[in-house]
Design a protein around this motif. Sequence first.
Motif, short mmCIF file in Angstrom:
data_model
loop_
_atom_site.label_atom_id
_atom_site.label_comp_id
_atom_site.label_asym_id
_atom_site.label_seq_id
_atom_site.Cartn_x
_atom_site.Cartn_y
_atom_site.Cartn_z
N UNK A 258 -5.64 14.36 12.66
CA UNK A 258 -4.64 15.57 12.70
C UNK A 258 -5.55 16.82 12.90
N UNK B 6 -8.67 15.83 10.73
CA UNK B 6 -8.79 15.20 9.56
C UNK B 6 -8.33 13.78 9.68
N UNK C 195 -5.76 11.02 9.43
CA UNK C 195 -4.77 10.66 8.92
C UNK C 195 -4.68 9.27 8.33
N UNK C 196 -4.87 9.17 6.96
CA UNK C 196 -4.94 7.90 6.47
C UNK C 196 -3.87 6.79 6.73
N UNK C 197 -2.70 7.36 7.01
CA UNK C 197 -1.54 6.52 7.15
C UNK C 197 -1.61 5.78 8.42
N UNK C 198 -2.12 6.47 9.37
CA UNK C 198 -2.05 5.95 10.88
C UNK C 198 -3.37 5.64 11.17
N UNK D 288 -2.47 10.08 2.27
CA UNK D 288 -2.34 10.68 3.47
C UNK D 288 -2.43 12.24 3.65
N UNK D 289 -2.82 12.77 4.89
CA UNK D 289 -2.63 13.96 5.10
C UNK D 289 -1.25 14.18 5.63
N UNK D 290 -0.61 12.89 6.07
CA UNK D 290 0.79 13.08 6.63
C UNK D 290 1.78 12.37 5.77
N UNK E 223 -1.04 6.76 -0.44
CA UNK E 223 -2.52 6.41 0.38
C UNK E 223 -3.37 7.66 0.30
N UNK F 153 -7.11 -0.42 2.78
CA UNK F 153 -5.99 0.66 2.91
C UNK F 153 -6.26 2.01 2.67
N UNK G 12 0.81 -1.32 0.03
CA UNK G 12 -0.03 -0.02 -0.01
C UNK G 12 0.67 1.27 -0.01
N UNK G 13 2.03 1.16 0.48
CA UNK G 13 2.82 2.26 0.35
C UNK G 13 3.40 3.01 -0.95
N UNK H 88 4.76 11.84 6.01
CA UNK H 88 5.65 10.75 6.44
C UNK H 88 4.82 9.70 7.09
N UNK H 89 4.99 8.19 6.43
CA UNK H 89 4.00 7.56 6.92
C UNK H 89 4.50 6.72 8.20
N UNK H 90 5.81 7.04 8.59
CA UNK H 90 6.21 6.65 9.75
C UNK H 90 6.41 7.73 11.01
#
Lengths: 302, 207
Positions: B205, B45, B47-50, A296-298, A294, B70, A289-290, A300-302
Motif C-alpha cells: 500500500x 508498506x 499489506x500483511x493481510x493480502x 495489517x495495515x489494511x 495480524x 501468517x 489467523x483472523x 479490512x481483511x477482505x
Amino acid sequence: MTHILIFGVILPLLLSTFLVSGWWKAWAPASAPLPGRAVALPLVIACAWVVGALGILDGIRFPPRSAIERLVVGGGFAGLLVLIELARPQAAWLKGLVRTAVVALLVGWVTISRTAMWGHAIWLAAAVGAGLLAALVGLGIERFGERRGQWPVAFLLTGLLTCVAAVLGISGSAKLGQLTGILAAVVGPMIVLALIRRDFSLATSALSSFLAIGFGLVAAGGVSAEVPAVSIGLLAAAALIPWGGMALHAKPTKIEVPTVLVAAAVVALIGVAVAVKSSPSLFEESADPYSSGTGSADPNPY
Amino acid sequence: MKLKSLRIASAGFLAATAVAFATLTPTATTPVVAQEAAASAANYEIDAVHTSVLFRVMHFNTTPFYGRFNKISGSVKWDEANPAGSSIDLTIDAASVDTNNEKRDQHLRGADFFNASEFPAITFKSKSIEKVGDVYKVSGPISFNGTTKDVTVEFTKTGEGADPWGGYRIGGEATFTLKRSEFGIKYMPNALGEDVKVIVAIEGIKK
C-alpha cells in the motif's frame, strides 16, 4: 528410523563399551583395585555422546549457531573440563566446584542467544543457578549411591533420562529427545560395569559428564523448544529426591531405595504429564489467523 | 400516481447506487493513476493481510504438502522507470508458521525446523533488481535459522491500481526453490523433501 537406531543407540553404545573396556584394561586390571582415576570416565561419556549426536544431527554448522549445535560442541569440552577432578578425586569440594563451573559454562553458552530477551544479569544468574543445582543433584546422587549401592543409582539415572527425553520430545523437539536417548545409550555400559564390579562407583565416576550434558539438554530445550517451566522444575525436583532419602538413612535399604525411586518417578512423571497437557493435541487445528489480529495495515481483511 | 412515484424513487435509488459503486470501483481510475505511479518511484508498506508466503515440500516423496506464514511485514520501493532503484524488504515471523495442525506447527516452530525462538525473523532484503523481459531478477540475502544465503528470484509484477478507500496498491509474485539442508534444517530427510518451493505474493500500500 534406521539412521536414528544406528547413530542414536548402536554407535554410542559400542563406542562407550569399547572405551570403557579400553579404560578398564589400561587403568584397572582385574588384580588391582579400581583407582580414583576412573573418574576420567566422564570423558568417555562426552566423546561417545558427541559422536552419536553428530550422527543424529547429520553434522553441525561450525561455528555453531543454535542452542543444540552449541550443546554438541560444549558437551565435548565439558568432558575435558571435568578431568580437573582428577587432581583430587576424593575431594568433594573440588568435585562440587568443577560441576558448578562446568554446568554453568555449558548452560550459559547453550542459552547465550537468550541474553537479548532475558538481559545479561538474568542469563548469568540462570547459568550459575543451574551449575549450583547440578552440584547439589550430583552430591545427592553420590551420597545415595554410597549408602545404598549402584543399582538404585542406575535406575534413577535411567528413569530421569527417560522422562527428560519424553518432555523434550513432547515439547516440540524430537531431536533433543533423541540426543537424550544417546546419553542413556552411552551410560548403559557404565551401569553394567558398576553392577559387575563393586569398587566401581557409577555415581562417582560417570556423574559429572552426565550432569553437564543432562543440564545442557534441558537448557537447550528451554531455549529452542516449548518446554513448560513447571516440567523443568519437576524434573529438577525429581533429581533432588535422593536428598530426601537422607531422612530414611537409619532405615533398612528395603525402605529407602523403593521410596526414593518411586517418589522420583512420580515427580518426574508429573513433569511429563504437564508437558503433555501444555502441548497441543495432535488433531488440533491451527487457530484462525483472523481471530487474533495480524497487524495489517489494511483494517479490512477482505 | 403512487406507482409512478415508486418508479421514480426506485430509479433514483438505482442511479445513486450505481454512482456510489462507480466511485468505489478501481477500474474507473486505475489507468490515470497507474501512469502517474509508473512515472516515478514510490514507497509501499507491505499489506500483511493480502500478502502470502507459502511453502511446498514433498511428504514421503509422495504428495506435495503446503504450509504458510501468517505474519509478514516489510516495505517495497518501486521505480518502474529505473528498476535498479527499486528494493524489496520482507520480514516474516517464523513463529507464525501455519499448517492447519497445531501440534505440527509446534514442531515446525522448534529446533528441528525453523527454531523460531532462537531465530524469530525470516528476512529478505534485496540488493539489486534488474528487469529481464517481462520479469524482474531480484537478488539479495535471505536469512533464517541462523543462516544467510544470497538468492536470485524471478519476480513478476502482477498489477497495481487504486483501491476503493483512496489508497494505491502494487502487487507481485515470486516462486523459487530453496534447499533446506543449506539452512541447517536436516530433520527427517527420508520423510520430507530436500527442495522447498517458496511462493511469495506481496501486496503493498502506497505510503
